[in-house]
Design a protein around this motif. Structure first.
Motif, PDB file in Angstrom:
ATOM      1  N   GLU A 102       6.698  -0.462  -4.095  1.00  0.00           N
ATOM      2  CA  GLU A 102       5.818  -1.313  -4.891  1.00  0.00           C
ATOM      3  C   GLU A 102       5.015  -2.250  -3.992  1.00  0.00           C
ATOM      4  O   GLU A 102       3.818  -2.458  -4.202  1.00  0.00           O
ATOM      5  N   GLN A 103       5.674  -2.804  -2.984  1.00  0.00           N
ATOM      6  CA  GLN A 103       4.975  -3.682  -2.054  1.00  0.00           C
ATOM      7  C   GLN A 103       3.889  -2.926  -1.291  1.00  0.00           C
ATOM      8  O   GLN A 103       2.777  -3.426  -1.102  1.00  0.00           O
ATOM      9  N   PHE A 104       4.206  -1.698  -0.882  1.00  0.00           N
ATOM     10  CA  PHE A 104       3.198  -0.885  -0.202  1.00  0.00           C
ATOM     11  C   PHE A 104       2.010  -0.633  -1.120  1.00  0.00           C
ATOM     12  O   PHE A 104       0.855  -0.714  -0.694  1.00  0.00           O
ATOM     13  N   ALA A 105       2.279  -0.310  -2.383  1.00  0.00           N
ATOM     14  CA  ALA A 105       1.198  -0.046  -3.330  1.00  0.00           C
ATOM     15  C   ALA A 105       0.303  -1.267  -3.489  1.00  0.00           C
ATOM     16  O   ALA A 105      -0.927  -1.141  -3.592  1.00  0.00           O
ATOM     17  N   ARG A 106       0.886  -2.453  -3.481  1.00  0.00           N
ATOM     18  CA  ARG A 106       0.098  -3.693  -3.565  1.00  0.00           C
ATOM     19  C   ARG A 106      -0.832  -3.810  -2.362  1.00  0.00           C
ATOM     20  O   ARG A 106      -2.025  -4.091  -2.510  1.00  0.00           O
ATOM     21  N   TRP A 107      -0.270  -3.617  -1.173  1.00  0.00           N
ATOM     22  CA  TRP A 107      -1.078  -3.745   0.044  1.00  0.00           C
ATOM     23  C   TRP A 107      -2.137  -2.658   0.121  1.00  0.00           C
ATOM     24  O   TRP A 107      -3.256  -2.914   0.568  1.00  0.00           O
ATOM     25  N   LEU A 108      -1.820  -1.445  -0.298  1.00  0.00           N
ATOM     26  CA  LEU A 108      -2.799  -0.363  -0.278  1.00  0.00           C
ATOM     27  C   LEU A 108      -3.960  -0.688  -1.212  1.00  0.00           C
ATOM     28  O   LEU A 108      -5.133  -0.511  -0.849  1.00  0.00           O
ATOM     29  N   ALA A 109      -3.651  -1.165  -2.411  1.00  0.00           N
ATOM     30  CA  ALA A 109      -4.696  -1.527  -3.360  1.00  0.00           C
ATOM     31  C   ALA A 109      -5.551  -2.667  -2.806  1.00  0.00           C
ATOM     32  O   ALA A 109      -6.782  -2.666  -2.948  1.00  0.00           O
ATOM     33  N   GLU A 110      -4.912  -3.632  -2.161  1.00  0.00           N
ATOM     34  CA  GLU A 110      -5.662  -4.748  -1.592  1.00  0.00           C
ATOM     35  C   GLU A 110      -6.552  -4.288  -0.444  1.00  0.00           C
ATOM     36  O   GLU A 110      -7.690  -4.750  -0.299  1.00  0.00           O
TER      37      GLU A 110
END
Length: 225
Positions: free
Chosen positions: A39-47
């Motif tokens: 989930e944290q990776f998905a946040r950073w990828l989206a950002e």
């Protein structure tokens, strides 16, 4: 010809190697992280995507060749969920042969403009054929023809020979809508065991937070920069 060394010859290189960049004050603290590293990776990828990072899903894939030699290359992430990180390639390519011999692999996402990096380590295994079929069917037609024409990583006599193979495939499938997926082409999914989030900060006091898979979920620890 004089053997004297030109003192100006290497100055551009020295300038590039000696350049210093202040990575700023943006911080990464434990309280701000998602409990699940995916989930944290998905946040950073989206950002990274929202902030205009070029090809935010580009990642450096590190593998071990059958003879034990390490190798690396840039590939594109095509899926991420609780099962892992998915990408597609020719299984007969150098990376494909490497992963079949040694599934251990690492992924590096270098989001330089954000002063961020994510390193994922785990084992990569082939995805089920139906997943590869579904992804193949969604690729642009030209990419499918190129995938069918090229035996990735294998030598070829010339660029002209490669273009001839592409033209041959175009002609072969000119009157059919479907370009069948070659059996050698398909996906791998890296199942993560360790995911490190790195945030650059001023004076090399970077933040490094690492998730490691445990029996009951994920453990988290901070590393010194």
């Amino acid at each position: 010809m004089s053997d004297a060394v030109d003192p100006d010859r290497h100055r551009p290189l020295e300038h590039a190697l000696g350049r210093h960049t202040d990575y700023g004050a943006e911080q990464l603290v434990e309280a701000d992280l998602a409990a699940d590293p995916i989930e944290q990776f998905a946040r950073w990828l989206a950002e990274a995507d929202e902030r205009g990072v070029y090809e935010p899903n580009a990642m450096v894939l590190g593998t071990i060749d059958p003879d034990g030699i390490p190798s690396a290359r840039t590939v594109l992430l095509r899926g991420v969920d609780g099962r892992g990180f998915t990408f597609y390639t020719d299984h007969g390519s150098r990376k494909g042969r490497a992963l079949h011999a040694h599934p251990a692999a690492t992924l590096v996402f270098p989001w330089y403009p954000l002063h961020r990096q994510v390193i994922v380590t785990g084992e990569a295994r082939p995805v089920p054929p139906e997943e590869s079929d579904a992804y193949w069917a969604g690729r642009p037609r030209g990419s499918r023809i190129a995938g069918a024409a090229s035996e990735q990583s294998h030598p070829i006599a010339s660029r002209e020979a490669l273009d001839d193979r592409f033209a041959e495939m175009e002609q072969r499938f000119a009157h059919v809508e479907d370009v069948p997926r070659p059996e050698r082409w398909g996906g791998f999914r890296l199942v993560p065991q360790r995911i490190e989030f790195w945030q650059g900060r001023t004076s090399r006091r970077h933040d490094r937070l690492v998730f490691t898979r445990a029996d009951d979920g994920w453990s988290l620890e901070r590393l010194q920069p």
